[in-house]
Scaffold this active site. Structure first.
Site, PDB file in Angstrom:
ATOM      1  N   GLY A 229       0.833  -1.201   0.000  1.00 30.38           N
ATOM      2  CA  GLY A 229       0.000   0.000   0.000  1.00 30.38           C
ATOM      3  C   GLY A 229       0.861   1.242   0.000  1.00 30.38           C
ATOM      4  O   GLY A 229       1.980   1.231  -0.526  1.00 30.38           O
ATOM      5  N   SER A 230       0.368   2.296   0.614  1.00 31.05           N
ATOM      6  CA  SER A 230       1.077   3.577   0.563  1.00 31.05           C
ATOM      7  C   SER A 230       2.275   3.584   1.516  1.00 31.05           C
ATOM      8  O   SER A 230       2.290   2.875   2.520  1.00 31.05           O
ATOM      9  CB  SER A 230       0.122   4.712   0.939  1.00 31.05           C
ATOM     10  N   GLY A 234       2.597   2.236   5.338  1.00 33.42           N
ATOM     11  CA  GLY A 234       3.670   1.253   5.555  1.00 33.42           C
ATOM     12  C   GLY A 234       4.623   1.686   6.655  1.00 33.42           C
ATOM     13  O   GLY A 234       5.058   0.879   7.487  1.00 33.42           O
ATOM     14  N   GLU A 251       5.649  -3.522   0.842  1.00 31.05           N
ATOM     15  CA  GLU A 251       5.781  -3.071  -0.551  1.00 31.05           C
ATOM     16  C   GLU A 251       4.985  -1.789  -0.680  1.00 31.05           C
ATOM     17  O   GLU A 251       3.771  -1.799  -0.471  1.00 31.05           O
ATOM     18  CB  GLU A 251       5.226  -4.126  -1.517  1.00 31.05           C
ATOM     19  N   CYS A 285       1.533   0.348  -8.617  1.00 30.09           N
ATOM     20  CA  CYS A 285       2.742   0.832  -7.946  1.00 30.09           C
ATOM     21  C   CYS A 285       3.903   0.894  -8.935  1.00 30.09           C
ATOM     22  O   CYS A 285       4.842   1.658  -8.736  1.00 30.09           O
ATOM     23  CB  CYS A 285       3.081  -0.022  -6.733  1.00 30.09           C
ATOM     24  N   GLU A 386       4.040  10.511  -5.440  1.00 32.66           N
ATOM     25  CA  GLU A 386       3.186   9.520  -6.109  1.00 32.66           C
ATOM     26  C   GLU A 386       1.787  10.109  -6.291  1.00 32.66           C
ATOM     27  O   GLU A 386       1.096  10.393  -5.319  1.00 32.66           O
ATOM     28  CB  GLU A 386       3.124   8.233  -5.272  1.00 32.66           C
TER      29      GLU A 386
HETATM   30  P1  NDP Z   1      -3.296   2.518   2.203  1.00 30.05           P
HETATM   31  O1  NDP Z   1      -1.861   2.233   2.223  1.00 30.05           O
HETATM   32  O2  NDP Z   1      -3.830   3.393   3.275  1.00 30.05           O
HETATM   33  O3  NDP Z   1      -4.135   1.156   2.221  1.00 30.05           O
HETATM   34  C1  NDP Z   1      -3.596  -0.131   1.963  1.00 30.05           C
HETATM   35  C2  NDP Z   1      -4.155  -1.128   2.977  1.00 30.05           C
HETATM   36  O4  NDP Z   1      -3.737  -0.767   4.287  1.00 30.05           O
HETATM   37  C3  NDP Z   1      -5.684  -1.156   3.016  1.00 30.05           C
HETATM   38  O5  NDP Z   1      -6.113  -2.468   3.251  1.00 30.05           O
HETATM   39  C4  NDP Z   1      -5.975  -0.261   4.200  1.00 30.05           C
HETATM   40  O6  NDP Z   1      -7.267  -0.473   4.742  1.00 30.05           O
HETATM   41  C5  NDP Z   1      -4.864  -0.663   5.140  1.00 30.05           C
HETATM   42  N1  NDP Z   1      -4.603   0.292   6.226  1.00 30.05           N
HETATM   43  C6  NDP Z   1      -4.866   1.619   6.262  1.00 30.05           C
HETATM   44  N2  NDP Z   1      -4.499   2.143   7.452  1.00 30.05           N
HETATM   45  C7  NDP Z   1      -3.992   1.138   8.195  1.00 30.05           C
HETATM   46  C8  NDP Z   1      -3.440   1.036   9.511  1.00 30.05           C
HETATM   47  N3  NDP Z   1      -3.353   2.090  10.338  1.00 30.05           N
HETATM   48  N4  NDP Z   1      -3.008  -0.158   9.953  1.00 30.05           N
HETATM   49  C9  NDP Z   1      -3.076  -1.231   9.157  1.00 30.05           C
HETATM   50  N5  NDP Z   1      -3.599  -1.214   7.908  1.00 30.05           N
HETATM   51  C10 NDP Z   1      -4.048  -0.042   7.418  1.00 30.05           C
HETATM   52  O7  NDP Z   1      -3.635   3.115   0.762  1.00 30.05           O
HETATM   53  P2  NDP Z   1      -4.994   3.763   0.201  1.00 30.05           P
HETATM   54  O8  NDP Z   1      -5.804   2.708  -0.427  1.00 30.05           O
HETATM   55  O9  NDP Z   1      -5.640   4.606   1.245  1.00 30.05           O
HETATM   56  O10 NDP Z   1      -4.435   4.689  -0.965  1.00 30.05           O
HETATM   57  C11 NDP Z   1      -3.795   5.931  -0.686  1.00 30.05           C
HETATM   58  C12 NDP Z   1      -2.585   6.131  -1.592  1.00 30.05           C
HETATM   59  O11 NDP Z   1      -1.654   5.089  -1.351  1.00 30.05           O
HETATM   60  C13 NDP Z   1      -2.850   6.042  -3.086  1.00 30.05           C
HETATM   61  O12 NDP Z   1      -3.316   7.241  -3.614  1.00 30.05           O
HETATM   62  C14 NDP Z   1      -1.496   5.653  -3.606  1.00 30.05           C
HETATM   63  O13 NDP Z   1      -0.687   6.789  -3.741  1.00 30.05           O
HETATM   64  C15 NDP Z   1      -0.950   4.766  -2.522  1.00 30.05           C
HETATM   65  N6  NDP Z   1      -1.128   3.325  -2.816  1.00 30.05           N
HETATM   66  C16 NDP Z   1      -0.096   2.652  -3.368  1.00 30.05           C
HETATM   67  C17 NDP Z   1      -0.244   1.326  -3.698  1.00 30.05           C
HETATM   68  C18 NDP Z   1       0.851   0.590  -4.338  1.00 30.05           C
HETATM   69  O14 NDP Z   1       0.602  -0.423  -4.982  1.00 30.05           O
HETATM   70  N7  NDP Z   1       2.071   1.044  -4.186  1.00 30.05           N
HETATM   71  C19 NDP Z   1      -1.496   0.594  -3.490  1.00 30.05           C
HETATM   72  C20 NDP Z   1      -2.519   1.390  -2.873  1.00 30.05           C
HETATM   73  C21 NDP Z   1      -2.315   2.708  -2.555  1.00 30.05           C
HETATM   74  P3  NDP Z   1      -8.578   0.266   4.144  1.00 30.05           P
HETATM   75  O15 NDP Z   1      -8.152   1.113   2.992  1.00 30.05           O
HETATM   76  O16 NDP Z   1      -9.476  -0.841   3.741  1.00 30.05           O
HETATM   77  O17 NDP Z   1      -9.144   1.088   5.238  1.00 30.05           O
END
Ligand code: NDP
Length: 496
Positions: A229-230, A234, A251, A285, A386
């Protein structure tokens, strides 16, 4: 009445309503339709899932790995049977065009087949002991319970990268999928269930990241956290889960560039730029959000690129004629638009796009026009951060060395690509691009599942998904010495 049944938690082999009694909406980004609802779970639901996982793991670790692998082989077959249906669901809930959605399900099939093969490998090492009548070896053992947290942009591929190696290695899994893509997650769980995975080996708890995800970071019954994720989330995960001494594999983001040298095949480069920058509406990503071009080729490259970008068809990804689907939600749209305004304010030249699309049926979804900026300086925020949307920044440079410097001059380090016919520069680029993945004469996307996937700097924390490298996240090394001499033998002492 919704089109799909509610997505419930899957705990200990049973579908369960959340103890909170709360649900969230699952919205189709192509048209705003509420497809269904997902369980908005709380920490109590997570507790149940971890308990089920711990119990199941105690038995699963004792199942011979080749037997565990048979489940994975059936997962591959069942995914193949359901490929089109799961792809359609995936497109409906996250927007990517149907051809890409099929490709994503195929990635999960490939991973299931590859990791099924691990059932008969999971190689360790045997090595001579320094002492007589003594045997030395190291074997891989499961870590225990793996917590998986996944994003919405590859809802089945990323879940497959993490769950399949974890399971074949003898772990149990607790998975929190992204709230935007619960139907794809449910379909994957159904496949595991039908494939005969014993109850409790895979558990799914739907819910908000800051609630269920956060609780995973603190739960004493979870040994490993594997996250995609973001970078912001992370970083938070690393600090919290690290403080609890969990193994953490991350990642995260990217700001990937395609470098086009003056001797490159420009038509090929343009094909790759289109696919890498606008595929999945730029929400990968590994998406290319920067093009670094040698100044003498800039005009010719832009002349080829712009008409192709303007010809991209934007719309509902279920329409096979569409090239670019919607972005995930309204907030994403607003974030992309903020960056575009910022780019204009920073002095970049907006060549095409740069606006939300609202014509006709597009008004009901979250669509952004494929966008190209030129005249971008490497220090501009649009060239550093990003954006995660269909926005491309073109930067001109005066030399190969400068191109490498600009490529590396961002905080991320996931994927990089270079187009040139000069073999010497190819090998220098392979050496000097400081990313986890390098492509030569291909775009920045298109990872294959049997090679390591991940990046350097703010993209990762040293671990890799995919390939053999994934096993390092989900196993411990156990070193075993067997002394059959019948007497006390002291290493380093008795033989020196
Ligand atoms: P996040 O990193 O916030 O979400 C990824 C996962 O982490 C989701 O399942 C989310 O849950 C979970 N999460 C969120 N907060 C927490 C926490 N405190 N503890 C544990 N897990 C958590 O990304 P977003 O989807 O909000 O996207 C935001 C930005 O992130 C995008 O605009 C992009 O820039 C980037 N991103 C990059 C990715 C990549 O492949 N590199 C993939 C996705 C996002 P939930 O969202 O269900 O609440």
């Amino acid at each position: 009445m919704h089109r799909f049944e509610p997505c419930l938690n899957f705990i200990g082999g049973r579908w369960r309503e959340p103890k909170t009694g709360q649900y969230g909406d699952n919205v189709n980004p192509a048209n705003g339709e509420v497809l269904g609802v997902w369980a908005r779970s709380g920490p109590d639901d997570l507790d149940d899932a971890v308990r089920a996982a711990r119990e199941a793991q105690a038995a699963w670790r004792l199942v011979p790995a080749p037997e565990r692998a048979k489940v994975l082989r059936r997962v591959a077959d069942l995914l193949r049977d359901r490929k089109d249906e799961i792809a359609r669901t995936l497109t409906m809930e996250m927007g990517k065009v149907i051809e890409e959605a099929r490709g994503e399900v195929q990635e999960a099939i490939d991973m299931a087949e590859y990791m099924a093969g691990e059932g008969r490998r999971l190689f360790g090492q045997t090595t001579p002991s320094e002492l007589p009548d003594k045997f030395a070896m190291s074997v891989r053992v499961p870590v225990g319970v793996v917590g998986i947290i996944t994003p919405w942009n590859f809802p089945i591929a990323i879940a497959s990268w993490k769950s399949l190696p974890a399971i074949v290695a003898g772990n149990a899994v607790v998975w929190k999928p992204a709230e935007e893509t619960p139907l794809t997650a449910r379909a994957f769980v159904e496949v595991y269930q039908e494939a005969g995975l014993p109850a409790g080996v895979l558990n799914v708890v739907f819910g908000d990241g800051p609630v269920v995800g956060e609780a995973m970071l603190h739960h004493p019954g979870i040994d490993v956290i594997s996250f995609t994720g973001s970078t912001e989330t992370g970083r938070h995960i690393a600090s919290r889960a690290g403080a609890n001494l969990k193994r953490v594999s991350l990642e995260m983001g990217g700001k990937n560039a395609i470098t086009v040298l003056a001797d490159a095949d420009l038509d090929l480069a343009v094909d790759a730029i289109l696919w890498s920058a606008y595929g999945t509406s730029g929400q990968r990503c590994t998406a290319a959000s920067r093009v670094i071009v040698e100044r003498e080729a800039e005009e010719a490259l832009l002349a080829r690129l712009l008409p192709r970008v303007q010809a991209l068809r934007v719309g509902d990804g279920l329409d096979p004629a569409v090239n670019v689907g919607p972005v995930i939600h309204e907030e994403a749209l607003a974030k992309i638009d903020r960056y575009v305004r910022l780019g204009v304010d920073e002095g970049a030249r907006l060549l095409t796009g740069g606006r939300r699309l609202t014509e006709g049926p597009l008004a009901r979804g979250f669509y952004y026009a494929p966008t190209v900026f030129a005249g971008v300086r490497p220090d501009m925020r649009i060239a550093q951060e990003e954006i995660f949307g269909p926005v491309l920044c073109v930067m001109a440079v005066d030399s190969f060395e400068e191109a490498i410097r600009v490529n590396n001059g961002v905080r991320y380090g996931l994927s990089a690509s270079i187009f040139t016919r000069d073999v010497n520069r190819v090998f220098r680029a392979m050496r000097d691009l400081d990313t986890g993945i390098v492509y030569v004469n291909a775009g920045t996307t298109g990872a294959e599942i049997h090679l390591p996937f991940g990046g350097t700097k703010a993209t990762g924390n040293g671990h890799r998904d995919s390939g053999q490298a994934a096993l390092d996240v989900f196993t411990e090394w156990k070193t075993v010495y067997v002394d059959y001499s019948g007497r006390l033998q002291r290493a380093q002492i008795d033989n020196n």
